[in-house]
Design an enzyme around this catalytic site. Structure first.
Site, short mmCIF file in Angstrom:
data_model
loop_
_atom_site.label_atom_id
_atom_site.label_comp_id
_atom_site.label_asym_id
_atom_site.label_seq_id
_atom_site.Cartn_x
_atom_site.Cartn_y
_atom_site.Cartn_z
N HIS A 125 0.83 -1.21 0.00
CA HIS A 125 0.00 0.00 0.00
C HIS A 125 0.86 1.26 0.00
O HIS A 125 0.58 2.21 -0.73
CB HIS A 125 -0.93 0.01 1.21
CG HIS A 125 -1.69 1.29 1.35
ND1 HIS A 125 -2.70 1.65 0.47
CD2 HIS A 125 -1.59 2.32 2.23
CE1 HIS A 125 -3.18 2.84 0.82
NE2 HIS A 125 -2.53 3.27 1.88
N HIS A 144 1.03 5.08 -2.40
CA HIS A 144 1.40 6.46 -2.04
C HIS A 144 2.66 6.98 -2.73
O HIS A 144 2.69 8.13 -3.18
CB HIS A 144 1.60 6.56 -0.52
CG HIS A 144 0.31 6.62 0.23
ND1 HIS A 144 -0.45 7.77 0.33
CD2 HIS A 144 -0.38 5.65 0.90
CE1 HIS A 144 -1.53 7.52 1.06
NE2 HIS A 144 -1.52 6.25 1.40
N GLU A 168 -7.03 9.90 -0.48
CA GLU A 168 -6.97 8.43 -0.43
C GLU A 168 -7.82 7.81 -1.53
O GLU A 168 -7.40 6.86 -2.17
CB GLU A 168 -7.45 7.90 0.93
CG GLU A 168 -6.41 7.96 2.04
CD GLU A 168 -5.27 6.94 1.85
OE1 GLU A 168 -5.33 6.12 0.90
OE2 GLU A 168 -4.33 6.98 2.65
N SER A 219 -3.54 1.20 -4.88
CA SER A 219 -2.81 0.07 -4.30
C SER A 219 -3.65 -1.20 -4.27
O SER A 219 -3.21 -2.22 -3.75
CB SER A 219 -2.39 0.42 -2.86
OG SER A 219 -3.52 0.67 -2.04
#
Length: 318
Positions: A183, A188, A229, A248
């Site tokens: 993730h 990110h 997000e 992700s």
């Protein structure tokens, strides 16, 4: 509920698509670092996995004890990944790469190529952080697990992204009950290589530092969730994934962009601030921007004005 392969940072940290809460905690027992896993964690009975998790947690705890100057001059120690864990990474990359090509926004694809994450093994955080710093000035630092949103956002204001280093257990390569290195890096890091996206993360961090009331903190965190997000935008009429919570997870991307089961809404920050969200399932609602540029410009204005004299809601910040 489909396969799960995502955990995200947000105001309700530590929840995955298939569990209601994080099931690990870092503790110090008799001077030794110990990661406590719940009995239903896939790696609970795997002694080798647990030993590696303990070593990785120790790296993060020792790093956290350093001064800011030491953190800037020392290299992050290597995490002890096994061949099996490298195979987990490889399986995920094989599955998610074609989904990225189909549903990820152009900014992500361009910067993911520049970042050059390997397909066959888990990269070490130090080497990824060095490449990211060359791109936007952001650095990554290890963290043992979930942190308070205030800690997470304060780090963002200082161009630091706090990253876990452990990976999910090999028995369930497409499921994680907690935020893992997939993730962090696949979601990110590539987006933090986009200058506009890096700037928005910094601005949210600075906005959080201007925020004192619990109500305001929760509202700001909710906007972070829906934009930084799980943000999405249109490219040539098609919905594309922008947020790392989508990027992700191949399941989230396919659900968000192609299932026909998601309610697309026109972005509205005031609505985002108070709209509840469920982190245990694929997202049923997405705020979709007409373009990446629109998302950047309007979110920048929102975060820049938050908690300042330009923010008309004085009562919220008292």
């Amino acid at each position: 509920m489909g396969v799960s392969e995502t955990i995200m940072h947000g105001p309700s940290e530590g929840v995955s698509e298939e569990t209601d809460e994080a099931n690990s905690a870092v503790k110090i027992v008799g001077g030794n670092v110990f990661v406590e896993l719940d009995p239903d964690h896939p790696g609970f009975k795997d002694e080798g996995y647990r030993n590696r998790r303990n070593e990785i947690a120790k790296i993060a705890l020792e790093w956290n004890e350093m001064s800011m100057e030491e953190r800037r001059t020392k290299e992050i120690p290597h995490a002890p990944y096994s061949e099996g864990e490298d195979a987990v990474w490889a399986a995920i990359m094989e599955r998610i790469t074609p989904v990225h090509e189909k549903y990820a926004c152009k900014q992500y694809l361009d910067n993911a190529r520049k970042l050059g994450l390997p397909n066959d093994k888990i990269p070490q955080l130090q080497e990824v952080s060095e490449r990211l710093e060359e791109m936007t000035g952001f650095r990554q630092e290890p963290v043992g697990g979930l942190v308070h949103p205030k800690t997470f956002h304060t780090a963002l204001a200082n161009k630091v992204f706090l990253s876990t280093q452990y990976i999910r257990h090999s028995s369930r390569p497409f499921y994680t009950p907690e935020p893992d290195v997939v993730h962090e890096l696949v979601g990110h890091t590539a987006m933090l290589g986009v200058p506009e996206w890096a700037e928005l993360n910094i601005l949210f961090g600075e906005a959080d530092m201007r925020t004192e009331s619990e109500t305001a903190i929760n509202r700001l965190g909710s906007v972070y969730w829906y934009v930084l997000e799980f943000g999405a935008c249109r490219e040539n009429g098609e919905v594309k994934a922008v947020g790392p919570g989508l990027l992700s997870s191949f399941g989230e991307m396919e659900h968000a962009c192609a299932s026909g089961e998601v309610e697309y809404r026109k972005p509205n920050f005031e609505e985002m601030e108070t709209l509840p969200y469920d982190v245990t399932n694929y997202q049923p609602i997405l705020y979709v921007w007409d373009s990446f540029k629109e998302m950047y410009e309007k979110t920048k204005e929102f975060a820049t004005n938050w908690g300042t004299d330009k923010d008309p809601r004085k009562d919220l910040h008292q």
